[in-house]
Design a protein around this motif. Sequence first.
Motif, PDB file in Angstrom:
ATOM      1  N   GLU A  97      62.792   4.502  38.530  1.00  0.00           N
ATOM      2  CA  GLU A  97      63.058   5.450  37.448  1.00  0.00           C
ATOM      3  C   GLU A  97      64.416   6.074  37.709  1.00  0.00           C
ATOM      4  OE1 GLU A  97      61.953  10.069  36.461  1.00  0.00           O
ATOM      5  OE2 GLU A  97      60.542   8.909  37.631  1.00  0.00           O
TER       6      GLU A  97
ATOM      7  N   ILE B 237      66.488   8.598  35.083  1.00  0.00           N
ATOM      8  CA  ILE B 237      66.503   9.173  33.747  1.00  0.00           C
ATOM      9  C   ILE B 237      67.432  10.379  33.731  1.00  0.00           C
ATOM     10  CG2 ILE B 237      65.126  10.366  31.990  1.00  0.00           C
ATOM     11  CD1 ILE B 237      62.728   8.727  32.953  1.00  0.00           C
ATOM     12  N   GLY B 238      68.337  10.408  32.765  1.00  0.00           N
ATOM     13  CA  GLY B 238      69.211  11.552  32.571  1.00  0.00           C
ATOM     14  C   GLY B 238      68.748  12.366  31.382  1.00  0.00           C
ATOM     15  N   THR B 239      68.567  13.657  31.592  1.00  0.00           N
ATOM     16  CA  THR B 239      68.138  14.571  30.537  1.00  0.00           C
ATOM     17  C   THR B 239      69.246  15.583  30.292  1.00  0.00           C
ATOM     18  OG1 THR B 239      65.851  14.336  31.280  1.00  0.00           O
ATOM     19  CG2 THR B 239      66.337  16.194  29.837  1.00  0.00           C
TER      20      THR B 239
ATOM     21  N   GLU C 194      74.014   6.539  38.239  1.00  0.00           N
ATOM     22  CA  GLU C 194      72.934   5.580  37.972  1.00  0.00           C
ATOM     23  C   GLU C 194      73.101   4.321  38.818  1.00  0.00           C
ATOM     24  OE1 GLU C 194      72.329   2.529  34.531  1.00  0.00           O
ATOM     25  OE2 GLU C 194      71.583   4.495  33.837  1.00  0.00           O
TER      26      GLU C 194
ATOM     27  N   VAL D  32      69.345  14.533  36.331  1.00  0.00           N
ATOM     28  CA  VAL D  32      68.966  13.127  36.529  1.00  0.00           C
ATOM     29  C   VAL D  32      67.799  13.096  37.497  1.00  0.00           C
ATOM     30  CG1 VAL D  32      69.735  10.860  37.325  1.00  0.00           C
ATOM     31  CG2 VAL D  32      71.309  12.355  36.060  1.00  0.00           C
ATOM     32  N   SER D  33      66.760  12.350  37.137  1.00  0.00           N
ATOM     33  CA  SER D  33      65.578  12.284  37.996  1.00  0.00           C
ATOM     34  C   SER D  33      65.301  10.856  38.437  1.00  0.00           C
ATOM     35  CB  SER D  33      64.348  12.861  37.286  1.00  0.00           C
ATOM     36  OG  SER D  33      64.013  12.082  36.163  1.00  0.00           O
ATOM     37  N   THR D  34      64.747  10.778  39.639  1.00  0.00           N
ATOM     38  CA  THR D  34      64.208   9.540  40.174  1.00  0.00           C
ATOM     39  C   THR D  34      63.077   9.946  41.110  1.00  0.00           C
ATOM     40  OG1 THR D  34      64.746   7.380  41.157  1.00  0.00           O
ATOM     41  CG2 THR D  34      65.787   9.320  42.141  1.00  0.00           C
TER      42      THR D  34
ATOM     43  N   TYR E  91      77.601  10.131  35.093  1.00  0.00           N
ATOM     44  CA  TYR E  91      76.280   9.502  35.048  1.00  0.00           C
ATOM     45  C   TYR E  91      76.311   7.993  35.330  1.00  0.00           C
ATOM     46  CZ  TYR E  91      71.831   7.646  33.780  1.00  0.00           C
ATOM     47  OH  TYR E  91      70.659   6.942  33.826  1.00  0.00           O
TER      48      TYR E  91
END
Length: 106
Positions: free
Chosen positions: A83, A85-87, A70, A7-9, A66
Amino acid sequence: MADFLNVSTATATREQAVALAESAVRARLAAGAQIIGPVTSAFWHGGEFGTGEEYQLLLKTTEDRYPELEAHLIEHHPWDNPEVIGTAVVTGALPYLAWIERTLTD
């Protein structure tokens, strides 16, 4: 075994990234986090083009955790529309993935 996510931010400062990483990991919403930066970003915001330095935060979690991660990031993030985003992790070292799962369920 669980499905895993990176997960990115991003934040404007290192201190903001550290605070988000610490709060998410302490709450066991992420097993671990890395902070990268500063990085240079180019973006549209409020109808205007901009560039700037940011700190990218990468968190390791599971699909099950998640939604809570989030919500936590959005609630504690200094930006109004960050932002998050989960990849999906397609593959990984099984002992490491087991560590993520174990850490989030202990």
